[in-house]
Write an enzyme that holds these catalytic residues in place. Structure first.
Site, mmCIF file in Angstrom:
data_model
loop_
_atom_site.group_PDB
_atom_site.id
_atom_site.type_symbol
_atom_site.label_atom_id
_atom_site.label_comp_id
_atom_site.label_asym_id
_atom_site.label_seq_id
_atom_site.Cartn_x
_atom_site.Cartn_y
_atom_site.Cartn_z
ATOM 1 N N ALA A 155 21.070 49.562 49.140
ATOM 2 C CA ALA A 155 20.618 50.297 50.331
ATOM 3 C C ALA A 155 20.120 49.327 51.401
ATOM 4 C CB ALA A 155 19.513 51.272 49.931
ATOM 5 N N ASN A 156 19.406 48.288 50.987
ATOM 6 C CA ASN A 156 18.914 47.301 51.964
ATOM 7 C C ASN A 156 20.087 46.608 52.663
ATOM 8 O OD1 ASN A 156 16.417 47.932 50.886
ATOM 9 N ND2 ASN A 156 16.183 46.016 49.752
ATOM 10 N N THR A 171 20.943 30.171 48.845
ATOM 11 C CA THR A 171 19.783 30.229 49.739
ATOM 12 C C THR A 171 18.591 29.505 49.102
ATOM 13 O OG1 THR A 171 19.037 32.349 48.835
ATOM 14 C CG2 THR A 171 20.545 32.436 50.714
ATOM 15 N N ASP A 184 6.322 39.097 53.941
ATOM 16 C CA ASP A 184 6.877 39.746 52.752
ATOM 17 C C ASP A 184 8.367 39.379 52.693
ATOM 18 O OD1 ASP A 184 7.810 41.420 50.779
ATOM 19 O OD2 ASP A 184 7.161 43.285 51.718
ATOM 20 N N ASP A 192 18.718 40.232 50.948
ATOM 21 C CA ASP A 192 19.683 41.304 51.233
ATOM 22 C C ASP A 192 20.152 41.208 52.687
ATOM 23 O OD1 ASP A 192 19.292 42.292 48.648
ATOM 24 O OD2 ASP A 192 17.576 43.489 49.289
HETATM 25 O O1 RIB Z 1 16.077 42.716 47.115
HETATM 26 C C1 RIB Z 1 14.919 43.501 47.269
HETATM 27 C C2 RIB Z 1 15.049 44.776 46.482
HETATM 28 O O2 RIB Z 1 15.107 44.461 45.120
HETATM 29 C C3 RIB Z 1 13.875 45.707 46.645
HETATM 30 O O3 RIB Z 1 14.010 46.575 47.734
HETATM 31 C C4 RIB Z 1 13.817 46.398 45.298
HETATM 32 O O4 RIB Z 1 14.162 47.745 45.339
HETATM 33 C C5 RIB Z 1 14.728 45.607 44.384
HETATM 34 O O5 RIB Z 1 15.874 46.301 44.130
#
Ligand code: RIB
Length: 289
Positions: free
Chosen positions: A45-46, A200, A227, A233
Site C-alpha cells: 500500500a505504501n 540502499t 520516522d 517503500d
Molecule cells: O515498510 C514499512 C511498512 O512495513 C510499514 O508500513 C508496515 O506496515 C510494514 O509492513
C-alpha cells in the site's frame, strides 16, 4: 512531467500501530513514556500510494479483512485515488497489522501480523496490463512468482522483509531493491539478478549496479530523520517510476533518494509519502527546474 505511467502493485495492506519512544527497547527491556498513533501502512500500500503521489496511475492488488481496521488502512489510498478494484475483503482473516516502535532519531522496529495479506493467493489475482509491476514480500511468495511469470512489463521486486525466495523471483525482475541488511541476508543469491540491483544505505543514499558493476550512486541532502517507516517503500516506487519515465539512471537514483529522504522527515508510513513537486524541488539544484 511526462505523461502518466501505469503501475500495478501486488502487495500488502496493514494498519500500523506506532509507539514513539525516546529509545528502542532491547530484548527483554520494557520502555515507557511512549505516545501511540495509528497510520495506514503495509509495504504494498505504501509503494502504491508513493507511486501515485509521484505522478503514476496506480492499481493495487491486495487483500484486507472485512473489519474496521481495513477502512482505516485503505483510507489514504482511497483519498489518493489509487485503484482498489482488485483489493478484496477476506471473509475470515483480519486486516494485517504492524506493531511499530519508532525512536526519537527515527529508527524503527516492526513486527507484522499479516492476517489477510497471507490469503492473497495466485488464483485470485488478475493483473491489468501496465507499464510496470512492483511487488514486495509481505504476501505469499508463490503469488509473487506467479505474478512475475505472467507480467510482461517492467518488473520491480523489493526483497523486503528478508526471507527465502526462489531464484526466479530475482531473475525475472528488471529491478531488485534491497537495503543493506537485506543485501547481507541474500548475499550471493543476488548474483542471479540480471537486471538492475539497487542497494540502499539509509542516510548514506544508494548504489545501483548491473551485473556487479556500479552504474549510479547517490546521496540525498542531509535531513533530520523523524520516522524512517515507509522511506524504503518510497525509494522503490520512485526508482521504478523514474526508470519507466525514461530518466537517466543517475537521475532516477537521485529522484528515488530524494523521495525517500523526504519521507523520513515526517511521521507515519503513508502520511509521510512525498508528492512529485516536493521531490522535484529537492532536486532542482542538480537538474534545474
Ligand atoms: O515498510 C514499512 C511498512 O512495513 C510499514 O508500513 C508496515 O506496515 C510494514 O509492513
Amino acid at each position: 512531467m511526462p505523461s502518466r505511467r501505469f503501475i500495478v502493485v501486488v502487495g500488502s495492506v496493514n494498519l500500523d500501530i506506532v509507539a514513539s519512544v525516546a529509545n528502542l527497547p532491547v530484548a527483554g527491556e520494557t520502555v515507557t513514556g511512549a505516545s501511540l498513533s495509528r497510520f495506514p501502512g503495509g509495504k504494498g500500500a505504501n509503494q502504491a500510494l508513493a507511486a501515485k503521489r509521484l505522478g503514476a496511475n496506480v492499481a493495487l492488488v491486495a487483500r484486507v479483512g472485512n473489519d474496521a481496521n481495513a477502512d482505516e488502512a485503505i483510507a489514504l489510498l482511497l483519498a489518493g485515488d489509487v485503484d482498489l478494484s482488485a483489493c478484496e475483503r477476506d471473509a475470515s482473516a483480519p486486516t494485517g497489522v504492524a506493531l511499530i516502535t519508532v525512536s526519537s532519531c527515527g529508527e524503527n522496529q516492526i513486527v507484522v501480523a499479516p492476517g489477510a495479506n497471507r490469503e492473497l493467493h495466485a488464483n485470485m489475482i488478475v493483473l491489468p496490463e501496465a507499464d510496470a509491476m512492483i511487488c514486495q514480500l509481505e504476501v505469499p511468495v508463490e503469488t509473487l512468482c506467479h505474478a512475475v511469470e505472467s507480467f510482461s512489463g517492467f518488473i520491480s521486486v523489493n526483497l523486503a522483509p528478508a526471507l527465502d525466495v526462489p531464484d526466479t523471483l530475482i531473475s525475472c525482475a528488471n529491478l531488485v531493491v534491497v537495503n543493506e541488511t537485506e543485501a547481507e541476508f541474500y548475499g550471493r543469491k543476488l548474483e542471479v539478478c540480471t537486471g538492475l540491483l539497487a542497494t540502499t544505505f539509509g542516510a548514506e543514499g544508494a548504489v545501483l549496479t548491473k551485473a556487479g558493476v556500479e552504474v549510479a550512486r547517490s546521496k540525498p541532502a542531509v535531513i533530520v530523520a523523524v520516522d524512517t517507516t515507509g522511506a524504503g517503500d518510497t525509494f522503490t516506487a520512485a526508482l521504478t517510476l523514474g526508470i519507466i519515465e525514461g530518466m537517466e539512471l543517475q537521475h532516477a537514483l537521485d529522484f528515488a533518494c530524494a523521495a525517500g529522504a523526504i519521507a523520513a522527515t515526517r511521521a507515519g508510513a503513508q502520511p509521510s509519502l512525498p508528492y512529485r513537486q516536493e521531490v522535484d524541488a529537492m532536486l532542482n539544484w542538480k537538474y534545474g527546474g
